[in-house]
Structures are given as C-alpha cells and as structure tokens.
Design an enzyme around this catalytic site. Structure first.
Site, short mmCIF file in Angstrom:
data_model
loop_
_atom_site.label_atom_id
_atom_site.label_comp_id
_atom_site.label_asym_id
_atom_site.label_seq_id
_atom_site.Cartn_x
_atom_site.Cartn_y
_atom_site.Cartn_z
N GLU A 178 -12.06 -0.88 5.12
CA GLU A 178 -11.34 0.39 5.22
C GLU A 178 -12.30 1.55 5.01
O GLU A 178 -12.20 2.58 5.69
CB GLU A 178 -10.19 0.45 4.21
CG GLU A 178 -9.35 1.71 4.38
CD GLU A 178 -8.07 1.70 3.56
OE1 GLU A 178 -7.22 2.57 3.80
OE2 GLU A 178 -7.92 0.83 2.68
N HIS A 224 0.45 -4.28 -5.14
CA HIS A 224 0.62 -4.33 -3.68
C HIS A 224 2.02 -4.82 -3.35
O HIS A 224 2.36 -5.98 -3.58
CB HIS A 224 -0.43 -5.26 -3.10
CG HIS A 224 -0.51 -5.27 -1.61
ND1 HIS A 224 0.31 -4.51 -0.80
CD2 HIS A 224 -1.33 -5.94 -0.75
CE1 HIS A 224 0.01 -4.71 0.46
NE2 HIS A 224 -0.98 -5.58 0.52
N PHE A 277 -1.67 -8.78 7.33
CA PHE A 277 -2.06 -10.08 7.87
C PHE A 277 -1.60 -10.17 9.32
O PHE A 277 -0.51 -9.70 9.68
CB PHE A 277 -1.41 -11.21 7.08
CG PHE A 277 -2.06 -11.52 5.75
CD1 PHE A 277 -3.16 -10.81 5.30
CD2 PHE A 277 -1.58 -12.55 4.96
CE1 PHE A 277 -3.75 -11.11 4.07
CE2 PHE A 277 -2.17 -12.86 3.74
CZ PHE A 277 -3.26 -12.14 3.30
N HIS A 294 -5.03 2.01 2.20
CA HIS A 294 -4.38 0.71 2.00
C HIS A 294 -4.91 0.09 0.71
O HIS A 294 -4.13 -0.43 -0.08
CB HIS A 294 -4.64 -0.20 3.20
CG HIS A 294 -3.87 -1.47 3.18
ND1 HIS A 294 -2.49 -1.51 3.09
CD2 HIS A 294 -4.27 -2.77 3.21
CE1 HIS A 294 -2.08 -2.76 3.09
NE2 HIS A 294 -3.14 -3.55 3.15
N CYS A 297 1.99 -6.55 5.66
CA CYS A 297 1.80 -5.41 4.76
C CYS A 297 1.83 -4.07 5.47
O CYS A 297 1.72 -3.02 4.83
CB CYS A 297 0.50 -5.58 3.98
SG CYS A 297 0.44 -7.14 3.08
N LYS A 313 -2.08 1.67 -5.03
CA LYS A 313 -1.88 0.27 -5.41
C LYS A 313 -2.56 -0.05 -6.74
O LYS A 313 -2.22 -1.05 -7.38
CB LYS A 313 -2.40 -0.67 -4.32
CG LYS A 313 -1.57 -0.69 -3.04
CD LYS A 313 -2.11 -1.71 -2.05
CE LYS A 313 -1.28 -1.77 -0.77
NZ LYS A 313 -1.47 -0.56 0.08
#
Length: 414
Positions: free
Chosen positions: A316, A342, A401, A305, A165, A337
């Site tokens: 975050e 996403h 990830f 994010h 991502c 998002k």
C-alpha cells in the site's frame, strides 16, 4: 448524454470496537482508543490467537425487539443498528411517495459465520431435524441489507456486495454509482461483519494472517510498524446515507460532505497476496482521483487499508508513492485499524465514516502502536496521536482477498 448527479453524505452510523454510536466512535478516533482485548465471545484456550477487537456493551434492545434479534445473526444486528443510526441522523422519512427511490446496499465478506458454525454443530451432534428453520436466512450475506430495508421500509435498489475486505467500500461505491445515474434518490450503504468465531479465528490464524502477540495484545495491531506480525480481527458496522444533491437540497438536509470519486480494480494476481508494488491498489486510487478531477495537492488525508500485515502495508505504501510521487511524504496516511482491528467486509464502512468525521471535525485519526519505523514503509503515518488539520479531500482505501481494490474519494461540500 448522461446527466450525472452530485452525491452527498447526509447521515452516518457506526457500531465499532471503540464506540457504539457516532459520538463514541468520534471520541475514540480523536483519543486514539484501543478496542483490542482478550476474546470473550468463545473460549480461545486452544487457539494460537486469543485476542480480538470485539463490540462491547451494545444495547440491542434499543434498536431491535428481543424476539427478532434471536433470529438475526450478529453481523445483521450490527448492520441494522448502524443503518438505523445513520437513517435517524439524516432526518429522512420514508413514505409511499419515496420508498421506491430509497435503496440499501450493505457489504459483508463472510456473512453469518456464527450461525453457520453453530448450526453445523447442531447438525453434527443432534441431527438434521434439530437445525433451526432460520439457519439459511440468518447466515446468507445479503440479510443485513434485507433486514435494514425491512426495518426502514426502503423499497429501492437493494443488493449485497461480498468482495472480502473491500465489501463495505464497494457497497458505498456501487450506491454512489446508482445515485450518479439517477437510479435512486437515497442509498443507505456500508459494511457489516461479525467473524470473531472459533472457525473465523482459526482460519485466519492457520493462514498466518493474524497477529500472535498474546503476551501484549494491546500493541498487536501496529500497521506500518517494523514489528507488525499480522492483523487483529474485529467486528461491527459502518453505514452512510448517500443522497443526490438535488434531493438533499429539496429537503434542506444537513450535508456532511460529498463523494466525488470511486475507483475499483482487481489485481488478477493471487488469492490472498496483493500484486507486487501495489499496482492494483494504485490503479484504484488513480481512478478515484481522475473521476473527482482531484489535483494531487488537494488530497490532505488518506485512510489506509493498513492491516498490520507485512505484505499489505508495504504494497500500500508503494501504491501511494507511485501515484503521489514526491508529494507522498507530505500526505498524512493513517490506519484506524490500529484502534478498531480489521472488520473485514465491515472495515470500509467504518473507515468511510472516519473520513467523513475527519472532514467535518478537522482532524486526522492516528495510527496507534507505531514505534519502530520500517524502511519499506516511509510515509507520514500520524503516529500515536490525532492531529488537527483542515482537510479538503480524504481518500479511503480497501483491499480484499481475491485481489479486490477500492478507493473512495470524499471532499468537503462546496
């Protein structure tokens, strides 16, 4: 001693669940549009998650010959269309004299998953002789880059990033580095993804990463909200044209803004979970700020994010607080998002575009579906409505990830 070049943004393009071009995307961000709906790309009846943020009403024929589009995976279609939009927006022309100085880097976390799945089924049911000869070039994740370069005639540095991502943001950051060092004059860069497929949705659902709010999908993407239960998978592409300031001035290009910092780190912690306290993300933010010689009080917006998962949003928030300390509560932080879902490897691309639009149109996109505050997420998330604001510096965070962390710093052009 190295002479670093300043790098500016001269073109933008976007294909998203809330708009298939820049004007539509801008309007969607300003209005707090919602791109989530029931899945139509396949029958989701047997799936625990039956909704996504799909790209709708995209007129492929305006950008790609029908015969060609059948030989391209959906993620490549998105990437090439957004790249053509950005290229046209920049006013660039490619010819024999400059082609080798213009490059392309488009990131993708998954690549041609739709092709991989469909051809695997053909192999299983009909045998190897029925597998398409275009299978490999359709599914490999570098093909959005390759096809965009072919379509535009760009013969400079060309590669693809696959850092889950964070891929779109890494592609922009790596392009920035090439331009800084004088290895190219122009880079066309961003991210593209199209993973709303049976395997993609089932895989993320099995990992408990997706929201299962099938009774109310429109409110399923709710970053930082106390009742968030996972992300909503989306698709699309966002592309920037980056250019050395010297090259942009030489051709009298319109300049949207400047990229002034790029931080990238790895958690080295877990295959999916972020490091406790968001330490890796915080390190990336600090690197971007330090590179741009940015005073903390100059940062007027952070595009988070913000996936709408429990671990990401909490960590975050901690990362931002660890860097900005007492000022963290004064900085607007929003997750687009909440509107687009996403986009995985495509998210960094459309979120960088959102930052540029914020800088140039003087507004902050909202975090929609924010209703129930979470004590562990206690910043200003710009709830539910866009906000007028003068922005000097905007940060864009992307975490993937594998522990990949990226922060990009954009500023108004001076």
């Amino acid at each position: 001693m190295l002479n670093f070049h300043r790098v500016v943004v001269t073109g933008i393009g976007a294909v998203t669940p809330i708009g298939n071009n820049i004007d539509e995307y801008l309007l969607g961000l300003q209005k707090g549009a919602n791109g989530v709906s029931g899945i139509t790309l396949f029958n989701p009846e047997e799936h625990p998650c039956k909704f996504a943020a799909e790209v709708k009403n995209l007129q492929l024929e305006k950008f790609i010959e029908p015969k060609e589009s059948k030989r391209w995976d959906r993620f490549s279609q998105f990437g090439v269309i957004a790249a053509k939009q950005a290229f046209n927006d920049s006013g660039l022309e490619i010819n024999e004299s400059n082609a080798s100085r213009i490059g392309v880097i488009i990131g993708s976390g998954v690549g041609g998953l739709l092709t991989m799945e469909s051809q695997a089924q053909i192999l299983s049911h009909k045998g190897p002789r029925r597998v398409s000869p275009f299978t490999v070039p359709m599914m490999i994740p570098n093909m959005a880059t390759g096809l965009a370069a072919i379509a535009l005639g760009a013969k400079g540095p060309s590669s693809a990033v696959s850092t889950a991502c964070a891929a779109g943001s890494n592609a922009i950051g790596d392009s920035y580095r090439l331009l800084q060092l004088g290895k190219a004059d122009v880079m066309i860069c961003g991210g593209a993804e199209a993973s709303i497929t049976p395997l993609g949705v089932a895989g993320f659902a099995s990992a408990k990463a997706l929201s299962f709010r099938n009774d109310d999908p429109l409110t399923a993407s709710r970053p930082f909200d106390a009742e968030r239960d996972g992300f909503v998978i989306g698709e699309g592409s966002g592309i920037l044209v980056l250019e050395t300031l010297d090259n942009a001035k030489k051709r009298r290009a319109r300049i949207y803004g400047e990229i002034i910092g790029y931080g990238t780190t790895c958690d080295a912690h877990h295959i999916t979970s972020p490091s406790p306290g968001g330490t890796g993300g915080a390190a990336a933010i600090k690197l971007a700020i330090d590179e741009g010689s940015i005073n903390l009080d100059q940062v007027d917006y952070i595009n988070a994010h913000g996936t709408s998962t429990s671990a990401n949003d909490k960590n975050e928030t901690s990362a931002i607080k660890s860097i900005f300390k007492d000022r963290s509560s004064l900085i607007p932080v929003s997750s687009t998002k909440s509107m687009t879902g996403h986009l995985l490897g495509g998210s960094g691309g459309i979120e960088a575009v959102a930052c540029i639009l914020s800088l140039t149109h003087n507004f902050i996109p909202p975090t929609i579906n924010y209703v129930n505050p979470d004590p562990e997420c206690d910043l200003d998330y710009v709830p539910n409505n866009a906000r007028d604001a003068q922005i000097r510096v905007a940060l864009s965070n992307s975490f993937g990830f594998g522990g990949h962390n990226v922060c990009l710093a954009f500023s108004k052009f001076d």
